[in-house]
Design an enzyme around this catalytic site. Sequence first.
Site, PDB file in Angstrom:
ATOM      1  N   HIS A 211       0.709  -1.359  -0.019  1.00  0.00           N
ATOM      2  CA  HIS A 211      -0.141   0.001   0.100  1.00  0.00           C
ATOM      3  C   HIS A 211       0.793   1.080  -0.148  1.00  0.00           C
ATOM      4  O   HIS A 211       0.462   2.338  -0.088  1.00  0.00           O
ATOM      5  CB  HIS A 211      -1.106   0.015   1.459  1.00  0.00           C
ATOM      6  CG  HIS A 211      -0.296   0.307   2.595  1.00  0.00           C
ATOM      7  ND1 HIS A 211       0.196  -0.525   3.335  1.00  0.00           N
ATOM      8  CD2 HIS A 211       0.011   1.546   3.075  1.00  0.00           C
ATOM      9  CE1 HIS A 211       0.787   0.051   4.487  1.00  0.00           C
ATOM     10  NE2 HIS A 211       0.680   1.262   4.274  1.00  0.00           N
TER      11      HIS A 211
HETATM   12  C1  UD1 Z   1      -2.192   5.918   5.276  1.00  0.00           C
HETATM   13  C2  UD1 Z   1      -0.697   6.444   5.803  1.00  0.00           C
HETATM   14  C3  UD1 Z   1       0.030   5.408   5.797  1.00  0.00           C
HETATM   15  C4  UD1 Z   1      -0.631   3.956   6.499  1.00  0.00           C
HETATM   16  C5  UD1 Z   1      -1.729   3.648   5.739  1.00  0.00           C
HETATM   17  C6  UD1 Z   1      -2.444   2.572   6.352  1.00  0.00           C
HETATM   18  C7  UD1 Z   1      -0.023   8.731   5.359  1.00  0.00           C
HETATM   19  C8  UD1 Z   1       0.611   9.753   4.575  1.00  0.00           C
HETATM   20  N1  UD1 Z   1      -0.386   7.416   5.037  1.00  0.00           N
HETATM   21  O1  UD1 Z   1      -1.919   5.639   3.711  1.00  0.00           O
HETATM   22  O2  UD1 Z   1       1.173   5.773   6.650  1.00  0.00           O
HETATM   23  O3  UD1 Z   1       0.424   3.262   6.526  1.00  0.00           O
HETATM   24  O4  UD1 Z   1      -2.895   4.802   5.732  1.00  0.00           O
HETATM   25  O5  UD1 Z   1      -3.353   1.850   5.483  1.00  0.00           O
HETATM   26  O6  UD1 Z   1      -0.940   9.266   6.122  1.00  0.00           O
HETATM   27  N2  UD1 Z   1      -8.388   5.135  -0.267  1.00  0.00           N
HETATM   28  C9  UD1 Z   1      -9.464   4.563  -0.540  1.00  0.00           C
HETATM   29  N3  UD1 Z   1     -10.222   4.266   0.732  1.00  0.00           N
HETATM   30  C10 UD1 Z   1      -9.862   4.759   1.896  1.00  0.00           C
HETATM   31  C11 UD1 Z   1      -8.595   5.575   1.974  1.00  0.00           C
HETATM   32  C12 UD1 Z   1      -8.175   5.756   1.043  1.00  0.00           C
HETATM   33  O7  UD1 Z   1      -9.881   4.118  -1.547  1.00  0.00           O
HETATM   34  O8  UD1 Z   1     -10.806   4.333   2.778  1.00  0.00           O
HETATM   35  C13 UD1 Z   1      -7.543   5.451  -1.579  1.00  0.00           C
HETATM   36  C14 UD1 Z   1      -7.655   6.832  -2.106  1.00  0.00           C
HETATM   37  O9  UD1 Z   1      -7.443   6.714  -3.459  1.00  0.00           O
HETATM   38  C15 UD1 Z   1      -6.591   7.588  -1.275  1.00  0.00           C
HETATM   39  C16 UD1 Z   1      -5.358   6.654  -1.298  1.00  0.00           C
HETATM   40  O10 UD1 Z   1      -6.050   5.351  -0.895  1.00  0.00           O
HETATM   41  O11 UD1 Z   1      -6.251   8.682  -2.377  1.00  0.00           O
HETATM   42  C17 UD1 Z   1      -4.424   6.836  -0.339  1.00  0.00           C
HETATM   43  O12 UD1 Z   1      -5.008   6.967   0.865  1.00  0.00           O
HETATM   44  P1  UD1 Z   1      -4.423   7.850   2.058  1.00  0.00           P
HETATM   45  O13 UD1 Z   1      -5.142   7.943   3.005  1.00  0.00           O
HETATM   46  O14 UD1 Z   1      -3.780   9.168   1.449  1.00  0.00           O
HETATM   47  O15 UD1 Z   1      -3.027   6.818   2.306  1.00  0.00           O
HETATM   48  P2  UD1 Z   1      -2.729   5.492   2.889  1.00  0.00           P
HETATM   49  O16 UD1 Z   1      -2.265   4.913   1.397  1.00  0.00           O
HETATM   50  O17 UD1 Z   1      -4.035   4.744   3.143  1.00  0.00           O
END
Ligand code: UD1
Length: 387
Positions: A211
């Site tokens: 991820h």
């Molecule tokens: C975040 C944390 C990471 C942690 C991870 C655990 C930061 C910078 N990163 O990463 O340290 O290890 O969570 O899982 O805070 N998305 C969905 N559904 C959701 C949430 C996100 O589809 O419920 C998708 C969206 O496209 C989003 C992407 O995932 O843009 C990234 O989500 P984001 O919350 O920015 O970071 P994670 O990669 O989840």
Amino acid sequence: MRIVTVVGTRPQLIKAAALSPVLRERHVEILVDTGQHYDEALAGVFFRELGLAQPDVSLDAGSGSHAVQTAAILAGVEPVLLRERPDAVMVYGDTNSTLAGALAAAKLGIPVAHVEAGLRSFDRAMPEEINRVVADHLATWSFAPTQGAVENLAAEGIRAGVLLVGDLMQDLAARVGRDVRDPAVLAHLSDLPAGIAAALRPGSYLFATVHRADNRSPAAMDTWTRLLADLARPERPVLLALHPGTRAALAAAGLTLGPDILVTEPLGYRSSLALQLHAAAVVTDSGGIQREAAWLGTPCLVLRETTEWVETVRGPQSQSVLVGRDRAAARAAIDRLAPIGEAGRVAAATRAASFDLAPAGAATRISDALGVGVPAPPGRRRRAGAA
Ligand code: UD1
């Protein structure tokens, strides 16, 4: 003490589930969910399966660029803190929710308690490294999971308010791990599709998650999808629990996964732990899973070049290897740590049968430390409510 806890992502919900019940025995907790994670598989499931109390406040910050997401959480948290006037704000780990929660509190002069303080990968290209460095420098209480984390803080001049408490995730793994020791659980994991469960034999599959932002560029995905394909065999498939962000990135790049790679939605905590315990090996870029695999004794290939959990990859007993996206290194590590065949199956069965992880006691230590009150302010740090 009156504490506002700020959570927002999957690992934070898991950590809060380990700490919150203990904290609430002697403190008042107001739970704020930033909504950084909003999918059922990344958020909702953990409230239900781990018994985490429903949030008192939901901010629905959602996704966005780092600046947009962090700003939305900052703007959402500040009025909650002004309204609730807590004695402390608790933040976990290193996500954008951690950064924003700590920053909003510190700017209002409210003491910050940082759980998992002091970890360093020494790689500022990781957004998490920036978040944890800032949170550590804002914190009044730095709850460190390891001695190495205490030393990292000291090296940056942070000594006051630092307490080695152990790892909260170990408290939870010790509790839930006992329930999933029997390999028969694999057939009954509620969130694992039956068709996939039927294809898994204890000790004869690899459990994978990917991820990290760093692993979502087209070039990176092209390499790690090949790496997984190299490791997957009909007699030992890879089960990939896929974060929705990674799934979307793969689709956007038009990449597909090879045969013998079984794909599921992200899984709940219990399923994840069970699948790690009974796997031949784990392949991941998650810090949490890296530690869990070490506690369970499962070999682990880490799809990163650095780690803030250095203890897991050090020493002669270590079964964890930083392979990054190096396909040859991954093949060599799997051949050494989890050779295919009967020996691997026996190793997995022996490990599961002898699982006996002790809790770290982190939750109690954190709650007790907060019960003592705000530590003597070093330098410019202020007490709650001070002008
Ligand atoms: C975040 C944390 C990471 C942690 C991870 C655990 C930061 C910078 N990163 O990463 O340290 O290890 O969570 O899982 O805070 N998305 C969905 N559904 C959701 C949430 C996100 O589809 O419920 C998708 C969206 O496209 C989003 C992407 O995932 O843009 C990234 O989500 P984001 O919350 O920015 O970071 P994670 O990669 O989840």
